[in-house]
Scaffold this motif. Structure first.
Motif, PDB file in Angstrom:
ATOM      1  N   TYR A 249       0.843  -1.198   0.000  1.00 36.05           N
ATOM      2  CA  TYR A 249       0.000   0.000   0.000  1.00 36.05           C
ATOM      3  C   TYR A 249       0.881   1.251   0.000  1.00 36.05           C
ATOM      4  O   TYR A 249       1.967   1.267   0.593  1.00 36.05           O
ATOM      5  CB  TYR A 249      -0.906   0.038   1.240  1.00 36.05           C
ATOM      6  CG  TYR A 249      -1.943  -1.052   1.264  1.00 36.05           C
ATOM      7  CD1 TYR A 249      -3.226  -0.837   0.756  1.00 36.05           C
ATOM      8  CD2 TYR A 249      -1.643  -2.303   1.808  1.00 36.05           C
ATOM      9  CE1 TYR A 249      -4.183  -1.838   0.798  1.00 36.05           C
ATOM     10  CE2 TYR A 249      -2.600  -3.315   1.852  1.00 36.05           C
ATOM     11  CZ  TYR A 249      -3.859  -3.072   1.340  1.00 36.05           C
ATOM     12  OH  TYR A 249      -4.805  -4.075   1.379  1.00 36.05           O
ATOM     13  N   GLU A 250       0.385   2.298  -0.630  1.00 34.56           N
ATOM     14  CA  GLU A 250       1.098   3.565  -0.625  1.00 34.56           C
ATOM     15  C   GLU A 250       0.842   4.286   0.693  1.00 34.56           C
ATOM     16  O   GLU A 250      -0.302   4.416   1.123  1.00 34.56           O
ATOM     17  CB  GLU A 250       0.661   4.444  -1.800  1.00 34.56           C
ATOM     18  CG  GLU A 250       1.512   5.695  -1.953  1.00 34.56           C
ATOM     19  CD  GLU A 250       1.247   6.434  -3.255  1.00 34.56           C
ATOM     20  OE1 GLU A 250       2.213   6.845  -3.912  1.00 34.56           O
ATOM     21  OE2 GLU A 250       0.056   6.594  -3.604  1.00 34.56           O
ATOM     22  N   ARG A 251       1.933   4.723   1.316  1.00 37.42           N
ATOM     23  CA  ARG A 251       1.837   5.441   2.597  1.00 37.42           C
ATOM     24  C   ARG A 251       2.437   6.830   2.445  1.00 37.42           C
ATOM     25  O   ARG A 251       3.309   7.070   1.601  1.00 37.42           O
ATOM     26  CB  ARG A 251       2.624   4.706   3.691  1.00 37.42           C
ATOM     27  CG  ARG A 251       2.457   3.195   3.741  1.00 37.42           C
ATOM     28  CD  ARG A 251       1.042   2.757   4.077  1.00 37.42           C
ATOM     29  NE  ARG A 251       0.979   1.307   4.184  1.00 37.42           N
ATOM     30  CZ  ARG A 251       1.112   0.623   5.319  1.00 37.42           C
ATOM     31  NH1 ARG A 251       1.296   1.269   6.459  1.00 37.42           N
ATOM     32  NH2 ARG A 251       1.038  -0.697   5.328  1.00 37.42           N
ATOM     33  N   LEU A 252       2.012   7.728   3.304  1.00 39.47           N
ATOM     34  CA  LEU A 252       2.695   9.010   3.419  1.00 39.47           C
ATOM     35  C   LEU A 252       4.058   8.790   4.066  1.00 39.47           C
ATOM     36  O   LEU A 252       4.231   7.865   4.873  1.00 39.47           O
ATOM     37  CB  LEU A 252       1.885   9.980   4.281  1.00 39.47           C
ATOM     38  CG  LEU A 252       0.712  10.705   3.628  1.00 39.47           C
ATOM     39  CD1 LEU A 252      -0.014  11.534   4.680  1.00 39.47           C
ATOM     40  CD2 LEU A 252       1.192  11.594   2.500  1.00 39.47           C
ATOM     41  N   ARG A 253       5.012   9.652   3.756  1.00 46.71           N
ATOM     42  CA  ARG A 253       6.361   9.512   4.295  1.00 46.71           C
ATOM     43  C   ARG A 253       6.947  10.887   4.594  1.00 46.71           C
ATOM     44  O   ARG A 253       6.725  11.845   3.860  1.00 46.71           O
ATOM     45  CB  ARG A 253       7.250   8.785   3.285  1.00 46.71           C
ATOM     46  CG  ARG A 253       8.713   8.676   3.688  1.00 46.71           C
ATOM     47  CD  ARG A 253       9.489   7.789   2.708  1.00 46.71           C
ATOM     48  NE  ARG A 253       9.546   8.374   1.380  1.00 46.71           N
ATOM     49  CZ  ARG A 253      10.530   9.147   0.931  1.00 46.71           C
ATOM     50  NH1 ARG A 253      11.541   9.462   1.745  1.00 46.71           N
ATOM     51  NH2 ARG A 253      10.525   9.622  -0.289  1.00 46.71           N
ATOM     52  N   VAL A 254       7.680  10.974   5.679  1.00 50.63           N
ATOM     53  CA  VAL A 254       8.503  12.147   5.975  1.00 50.63           C
ATOM     54  C   VAL A 254       9.923  11.638   6.129  1.00 50.63           C
ATOM     55  O   VAL A 254      10.198  10.750   6.943  1.00 50.63           O
ATOM     56  CB  VAL A 254       8.053  12.867   7.263  1.00 50.63           C
ATOM     57  CG1 VAL A 254       8.989  14.029   7.575  1.00 50.63           C
ATOM     58  CG2 VAL A 254       6.625  13.378   7.124  1.00 50.63           C
ATOM     59  N   SER A 255      10.848  12.167   5.345  1.00 50.41           N
ATOM     60  CA  SER A 255      12.212  11.642   5.319  1.00 50.41           C
ATOM     61  C   SER A 255      12.939  11.910   6.629  1.00 50.41           C
ATOM     62  O   SER A 255      12.640  12.860   7.358  1.00 50.41           O
ATOM     63  CB  SER A 255      12.992  12.262   4.162  1.00 50.41           C
ATOM     64  OG  SER A 255      13.290  13.619   4.429  1.00 50.41           O
ATOM     65  N   SER A 256      13.921  11.055   6.908  1.00 48.35           N
ATOM     66  CA  SER A 256      14.721  11.234   8.118  1.00 48.35           C
ATOM     67  C   SER A 256      15.499  12.548   8.072  1.00 48.35           C
ATOM     68  O   SER A 256      15.674  13.215   9.100  1.00 48.35           O
ATOM     69  CB  SER A 256      15.685  10.059   8.289  1.00 48.35           C
ATOM     70  OG  SER A 256      16.536   9.936   7.164  1.00 48.35           O
ATOM     71  N   GLN A 257      15.954  12.952   6.870  1.00 49.68           N
ATOM     72  CA  GLN A 257      16.676  14.222   6.744  1.00 49.68           C
ATOM     73  C   GLN A 257      15.796  15.387   7.157  1.00 49.68           C
ATOM     74  O   GLN A 257      16.232  16.317   7.842  1.00 49.68           O
ATOM     75  CB  GLN A 257      17.153  14.420   5.307  1.00 49.68           C
ATOM     76  CG  GLN A 257      18.191  13.404   4.855  1.00 49.68           C
ATOM     77  CD  GLN A 257      17.562  12.201   4.167  1.00 49.68           C
ATOM     78  OE1 GLN A 257      16.426  11.839   4.454  1.00 49.68           O
ATOM     79  NE2 GLN A 257      18.313  11.603   3.253  1.00 49.68           N
ATOM     80  N   CYS A 258      14.530  15.343   6.720  1.00 50.53           N
ATOM     81  CA  CYS A 258      13.579  16.404   7.068  1.00 50.53           C
ATOM     82  C   CYS A 258      13.358  16.451   8.577  1.00 50.53           C
ATOM     83  O   CYS A 258      13.358  17.521   9.187  1.00 50.53           O
ATOM     84  CB  CYS A 258      12.264  16.168   6.329  1.00 50.53           C
ATOM     85  SG  CYS A 258      10.932  17.296   6.797  1.00 50.53           S
TER      86      CYS A 258
END
Length: 370
Positions: free
Chosen positions: A35-44
């Motif tokens: 499934y497609e999930r929202l993601r926030v990168s570790s760098q952010c």
């Protein structure tokens, strides 16, 4: 005896937002469990935390500089003390070059310098004071650079090889000690990160939506044109995110030259930021500030592990059931499953459960820093 590893598992719900954009301006996503999930990168996440007001205030005097332009700073110091442009360029290059490869003008650009007037030529030459890649400067290293610049001004000659030994392998800057740095030109002075941060992912499937918006001209009376002065479109989505952070306390103390008190202070500041600070993306458009609704913190010497597998099968809202409670339940069950199969995976645990009004931030910070 203090535990080696500190792990954080957080569940944070964000309303419609665009916290972390991809190259097309859309919220970042990842496929998980099909499934497609929202993601926030570790760098952010790491940048949001280390630049937050709370972290900056708590660790004042112990924050490093991440920049390509330290050579320009040295040049400005020298020029203000009446060092010639030629000497200022040469001395600044030798200092900045310690921290990485410097940019170079192409042959064509260098040949073109002779056609420029003195002011434009000198401005163009400043490009070669920039480091090609961002470099992390420890607070002690930065002060050493400033002191060296002031020293060579007084004697009117460039730095010696011994004076250019500016790099340190023990930090005063907690953000470098936590998140590390890589120096390709001087690998022995690279710092291994004491804190690992996973990409945050939504515990449920997601559909990215489009916001069509217009702006009205306040001075347009509508007699001739009733249209909008501006038309735009932005993408957004809402989600409940699982985040995972692992801190190696022993390595953090080592990176900080054995300063246990500073390490404990850094852990408290980082954990508070992770719980309370939201990524800055599109905040003016969405005001998507949020605190964690659930935090599970763990301490121990056991091999760390994420609990993201709890959401390999996505959480889906069902009538008469609570979405956050279901997500917390899945996380706790996964933790118990690991304990059952592998043995106790932590020596101590502390929880904040906002829906149940259990736990406090103050007690959480005491738990992780002791």
């Amino acid at each position: 005896m203090m535990s080696r590893f500190i792990q954080l598992h957080l569940l944070t719900a964000y309303p419609p937002a665009n916290l972390n954009r991809d190259d097309m301006g859309s919220p970042k996503t990842a496929k998980m469990g099909g499934y497609e999930r929202l993601r926030v990168s570790s760098q952010c996440l790491k940048r949001s935390w280390r630049t937050s007001d709370a972290f900056q205030a708590a660790m004042a005097g112990h924050i490093g500089k991440r920049t390509k332009e330290m050579g320009l700073k040295v040049y400005e110091i020298l020029r203000k003390k009446d060092v010639t442009h030629k000497d200022a360029i040469a001395w600044s290059k030798s200092i900045a070059g310690v921290f990485g490869k410097l940019k170079e003008l192409s042959k064509k650009e260098k040949d073109g310098l002779k056609d420029l007037d003195k002011k434009d030529r000198e401005k163009k030459e400043l490009v070669e004071l920039e480091i090609e890649q961002l470099a992390f400067f420890d607070t002690g290293e930065e002060q050493g650079i400033i002191d060296l610049a002031n020293t060579i001004v007084k004697r009117t000659e460039g730095p010696t090889d011994q004076e250019l030994e500016l790099l340190r392998d023990r930090m005063q800057a907690v953000d470098i000690a936590l998140f590390g740095r890589m120096l390709a030109s001087k690998p022995s002075y690279s710092i291994e990160a004491a804190c690992q941060v996973a990409h945050s992912i939504s515990v449920h499937p997601v559909v990215i939506e489009d916001d069509y918006f217009t702006a009205v001209d306040d001075l347009n009376n509508g007699l001739e044109d009733m249209g909008a002065a501006h038309i735009g479109e932005t993408r957004f989505a809402a989600g409940l995110f699982y985040s995972y952070v692992c801190i190696n306390r022993d390595l953090l103390i080592e990176n900080l030259g054995g300063d246990k008190a500073l390490a404990a202070k850094a852990i408290r500041a980082l954990v508070e930021a992770a719980v309370k600070v939201a990524p800055e993306g599109k905040q003016n458009s969405f005001a998507s500030r949020a605190y964690a609704s659930y935090v599970l913190s763990e301490k121990g010497d056991q091999q760390p592990r994420s609990l993201s597998v709890a959401y390999l099968k996505p959480i889906n809202h069902r009538e008469n059931e609570n979405f956050i409670s279901d997500s917390i339940k899945a996380l706790v069950e996964q933790k118990d499953c690991f304990d059952s199969v592998y043995g106790k995976c932590a020596d101590g645990r502390y929880e904040i459960n906002v829906p149940k009004k259990e736990g406090t931030l103050a007690d959480l910070l005491d738990f992780v820093s002791q």
